[in-house]
Design a protein around this motif. Structure first.
Motif, PDB file in Angstrom:
ATOM      1  N   THR A 363      14.263  86.241  40.128  1.00 31.99           N
ATOM      2  CA  THR A 363      15.655  85.882  39.850  1.00 31.99           C
ATOM      3  C   THR A 363      16.154  84.831  40.834  1.00 31.99           C
ATOM      4  O   THR A 363      16.897  83.913  40.467  1.00 31.99           O
ATOM      5  CB  THR A 363      16.540  87.142  39.922  1.00 31.99           C
ATOM      6  N   SER A 374      17.337  81.337  29.738  1.00 29.11           N
ATOM      7  CA  SER A 374      17.788  82.699  29.996  1.00 29.11           C
ATOM      8  C   SER A 374      16.647  83.560  30.525  1.00 29.11           C
ATOM      9  O   SER A 374      15.483  83.333  30.211  1.00 29.11           O
ATOM     10  CB  SER A 374      18.357  83.326  28.716  1.00 29.11           C
ATOM     11  N   PRO A 376      14.915  87.483  30.993  1.00 24.44           N
ATOM     12  CA  PRO A 376      14.875  88.761  30.272  1.00 24.44           C
ATOM     13  C   PRO A 376      15.962  89.690  30.806  1.00 24.44           C
ATOM     14  O   PRO A 376      16.365  89.586  31.968  1.00 24.44           O
ATOM     15  CB  PRO A 376      13.473  89.311  30.585  1.00 24.44           C
ATOM     16  N   ASP A 377      16.441  90.592  29.958  1.00 23.82           N
ATOM     17  CA  ASP A 377      17.519  91.480  30.386  1.00 23.82           C
ATOM     18  C   ASP A 377      17.011  92.764  31.034  1.00 23.82           C
ATOM     19  O   ASP A 377      17.791  93.673  31.324  1.00 23.82           O
ATOM     20  CB  ASP A 377      18.441  91.822  29.203  1.00 23.82           C
ATOM     21  N   ASN A 378      15.674  92.850  31.254  1.00 26.95           N
ATOM     22  CA  ASN A 378      15.121  94.080  31.841  1.00 26.95           C
ATOM     23  C   ASN A 378      14.618  93.873  33.271  1.00 26.95           C
ATOM     24  O   ASN A 378      13.739  94.589  33.731  1.00 26.95           O
ATOM     25  CB  ASN A 378      13.981  94.613  30.971  1.00 26.95           C
ATOM     26  N   ASP A 380      14.947  93.766  37.469  1.00 30.80           N
ATOM     27  CA  ASP A 380      15.612  94.559  38.499  1.00 30.80           C
ATOM     28  C   ASP A 380      16.138  93.699  39.641  1.00 30.80           C
ATOM     29  O   ASP A 380      16.925  94.181  40.454  1.00 30.80           O
ATOM     30  CB  ASP A 380      14.635  95.600  39.065  1.00 30.80           C
ATOM     31  N   ASP A 400      22.367  97.315  39.409  1.00 31.33           N
ATOM     32  CA  ASP A 400      22.635  98.463  38.538  1.00 31.33           C
ATOM     33  C   ASP A 400      22.270  99.761  39.249  1.00 31.33           C
ATOM     34  O   ASP A 400      22.900 100.793  39.054  1.00 31.33           O
ATOM     35  CB  ASP A 400      21.829  98.343  37.241  1.00 31.33           C
TER      36      ASP A 400
END
Length: 545
Positions: A363, A374, A376-378, A380, A400
Motif C-alpha cells: 500500500t 485501484s 484490491p479491497d482485501n 491489510d 480495520d
C-alpha cells in the motif's frame, strides 16, 4: 502596441504557462516516479546490528556485530522502533510481504503449511508488489534476486521481469548453502551465502536502469543469516581475535569449523567462541554486500529518487535480548525486527515509534509511486508515507484491526499474537491460555496484565476472533487433523511399498534393488512415526517458550 512590447508580453505569458504546467505536473504526480529497493535479511534479530532501533537506547546495538553500512543508511534515513514481520518463520512472512496481507488472510501461515497444501491455495490470484507497480502504468522494471518463497514457486509468475532463479528448483534455503543444491556443488569460499554475487547481480541491474532511465523495483532477498553460517576467512579471523581478547583467551582460536576435515582438532572449549566469531563475520559480510549496492546507487546518481527499505523476515535464532524469544516464537523476539528506510523526503537520522508491519509495504509503494490504479479491497496494509515523511507526527490511516500474527504451527509452540495500540495479546492455541502485555512500556514482555486488565483482554480477544473468522484463518484443530492425515497417508504408502518388495524378496532373496527399496521404505516409516509422535507431544504441550 509595438512589436517589442508584444514580444515581451508573449514571452512573459509563455513563462507563466510553463511555470503553471510544471506546478500542475508536480501536483498531479507526473514527475519521474520513485524507485524502490527492498533489502530483506534472513533470520536477523531486532538487536543484532550495530544500529539501535531506539536512538535513546544505545544498548540495543549489538556489542560485537559491526554493520557500518546500515549505520550510514540510518544516518541518512529513518529507523523504526516498532516494526513487525508477518510471522516468526520465513515462508509466511515472504508470502505476506508480496501481497500486502496478514499470513492468516493470504493463506500461508507456517513452514510446510499442511492446510494450505490440502486446499491448494492459489497465490497467483493475488496482486504482488511487482504486479502492483506494473499496473501503475509508469513503466516500472522489477527484479527479484536471492531467496524466494517455496509456495510462490517462480517469481516471474508474480510479475517480476528479472530473477536469478536459474536452478532446477526455485530459490530457497538450500541455494544459500550450495551453488547448485540438486548436485551439492559448493558455494565458492569468496562468496559466502552468495552475498557478493547477489550484490554484483543487483549492481548490474542498477547500471542498466541508469542507462535506460526506467523506474525500477529491486528486491534483494539475502540467504544470510540463515544456517548454515558462512563468512569470509579474513573477516572471521578479525572476529576470532576480538572474541579471544574479550573473553580473556590468550591462545589464538583456530579457524576450524564443524564441517572441516580436521574438525576434531578444534578444542571443544573454543567451539562456541568460533561460532560466535563466524556469525559476527557473516553479519559484517552481509553489511558489506549491502554497502556495495548502496554505493553503486549513489555512484549512478539514483540515490536521491530511490526508497531503500531494509528489514528481516523474522526474529533471530540467536539471543534477541532484551526481547523475549526469537525465531519460531510469537514473542517480540520472533516478530519485532529491525527496519530502516531512506529516500525522498525521509528526514535524516530520524526515528519513528509507530507500530508498522511489512504487509504495509504494498500500500505504501502504491501511494509513493502515484498509481491511479485501484488496489484490491482485501489488503491489510496502510500507507506508511506519512510516517516516512513526518515520523511520529505523521497520521496513518485507521486500520480495520490491529496487527494479527496467526501461527497455528504443528511443529513448534502454536500461538496467535495480536497488537492493538500499546497492548499485545497472546493466546496459546493448545491450552487457550491468554497473556497480555503493554509492549510500549514492557518490550521484554515481563509483566502479564491479563489478570489485572480482564476487560482489555476480552475486548482484544473479540477483535482478534472477528478478524480470524472474517478471513477464514486455519484453526489449530484443522492443522493437527490435516497433519495426521498427511503422516498416516505416507505411513500407509511406505508400508505398502515395503510389503510389495518383501514379497519380491521371497521369490528372489538376492534382489539388490528390492533389498534397497525395503530398507528405504522401512526408514521412511520409522521417520514418519517419529514425526507423528513429535506432533502429538507438541499438541499436548502448554509451554510458552
Amino acid at each position: 502596441m509595438t512589436n517589442s512590447v508584444y514580444l515581451r508580453k508573449c514571452t512573459l505569458l509563455c513563462r507563466s504557462l510553463f511555470i503553471l504546467t510544471w506546478i500542475f505536473a508536480n501536483l498531479n504526480g507526473t514527475t519521474k516516479p520513485p524507485n524502490f529497493i527492498i533489502i530483506y535479511a534472513d533470520d536477523l534479530g531486532y538487536a543484532q546490528t550495530s544500529v539501535p532501533m531506539m536512538k535513546e537506547r544505545p544498548e540495543l546495538a549489538h556489542a560485537l556485530h559491526q554493520t557500518p553500512n546500515l549505520e550510514n543508511l540510518a544516518a541518512r534515513g529513518m529507523r523504526f522502533s516498532n516494526a513487525y514481520c508477518p510471522s516468526p518463520v520465513c515462508t509466511p512472512s515472504r508470502a505476506s510481504i508480496q501481497f500486502g496481507m496478514t499470513t492468516a488472510r493470504v493463506g500461508c501461515i507456517s513452514i510446510h503449511d499442511v492446510v494450505m497444501n490440502k486446499r491448494k491455495v492459489d497465490f497467483e490470484k493475488n496482486l504482488s508488489l511487482a504486479e502492483m507497480l506494473k499496473e501503475s502504468g509508469k513503466g516500472y522494471h522489477s527484479a527479484f534476486f536471492g531467496k524466494g518463497c517455496t509456495p510462490l514457486h517462480w517469481f516471474k509468475d508474480h510479475g517480476y521481469d528479472e530473477t536469478d532463479f536459474i536452478h532446477k528448483h526455485p530459490n530457497g534455503n538450500a541455494h544459500g548453502d550450495w551453488w547448485e543444491p540438486a548436485e551439492k556443488t559448493l558455494i565458492p569460499e569468496d562468496d559466502p551465502k552468495r552475498l557478493f554475487s547477489l550484490a554484483k547481480r543487483s549492481n548490474e541491474f542498477l547500471t542498466k536502469r541508469a542507462k535506460d532511465q526506467k523506474p525500477f523495483f529491486l528486491y534483494i532477498s539475502h540467504y544470510a543469516l540463515h544456517v548454515r553460517n558462512m563468512s569470509l576467512k579474513s573477516t572471521r579471523r578479525k572476529y576470532l581475535d576480538i572474541v579471544a581478547e574479550r573473553a580473556g583467551i590468550k591462545e589464538k582460536i583456530p579457524d576450524i569449523s564443524r564441517f572441516d576435515a580436521n574438525a576434531n582438532e578444534m578444542p571443544p572449549k573454543l567451539r562456541n567462541h568460533w561460532e560466535k566469531a563466524n556469525y559476527a563475520a557473516m553479519m559484517e559480510n552481509m553489511d558489506t554486500s549491502i554497502g556495495m549496492v548502496l554505493d553503486k546507487l549513489s555512484e549512478l546518481g539514483l540515490e536521491e529518487n530511490t526508497y531503500v527499505i531494509f528489514s528481516s523476515d523474522n526474529g533471530g535464532g540467536d539471543t534477541n535480548a532484551p526481547l523475549q524469544g526469537g525465531k519460531a516464537r510469537m514473542w517480540e523476539g520472533g516478530i519485532r525486527v529491525p527496519m530502516i528506510v531512506a529516500g525522498p523526503k525521509v528526514p535524516a537520522n530520524s526515528q519513528c515509534d509507530k507500530p508498522v508491519a511489512q504487509w504495509d509495504y504494498l500500500t505504501t509503494m502504491h501511494d509513493l509511486c502515484g498509481s491511479s490504479a485501484s488496489l484490491p479491497d482485501n489488503l491489510d496494509g496502510v500507507s506508511l508515507r506519512p510516517a516516512f515523511e513526518k515520523g511520529n507526527k505523521g497520521r496513518l490511516a485507521k486500520r480495520d484491526t490491529g496487527f494479527v500474527f496467526h501461527f497455528p504451527a504443528f511443529y513448534t509452540i502454536p500461538i496467535t499474537s495480536y497488537r492493538d495500540g500499546d497492548y499485545k495479546l497472546m493466546r496459546h492455541l493448545n491450552s487457550g491460555e491468554i497473556k497480555l502485555f503493554n509492549v510500549a512500556k514492557d518490550m521484554g514482555e515481563t509483566k502479564d496484565l491479563s489478570k489485572s486488565m480482564p476487560d482489555k483482554a476480552k475486548s482484544m480477544i473479540r477483535k482478534l476472533d472477528a478478524y480470524l473468522k472474517k478471513v477464514g484463518a486455519w484453526t489449530m484443530d484443522e492443522v493437527y487433523e490435516t497433519r495426521l492425515e498427511e503422516l498416516d497417508g505416507w505411513i500407509d504408502r511406505y508400508k505398502a511399498e515395503s510389503s510389495k518388495y518383501k514379497n519380491v524378496l521371497k521369490e528372489n532373496p538376492e534382489d539388490k534393488d528390492a533389498q534397497e527399496r525395503v530398507k528405504r521404505a522401512e526408514s521412511q516409516i520409522k521417520d514418519k512415526l517419529k514425526s507423528r509422535a513429535d506432533m502429538l507431544a507438541n499438541q499436548a504441550s502448554t509451554n510458552w517458550l
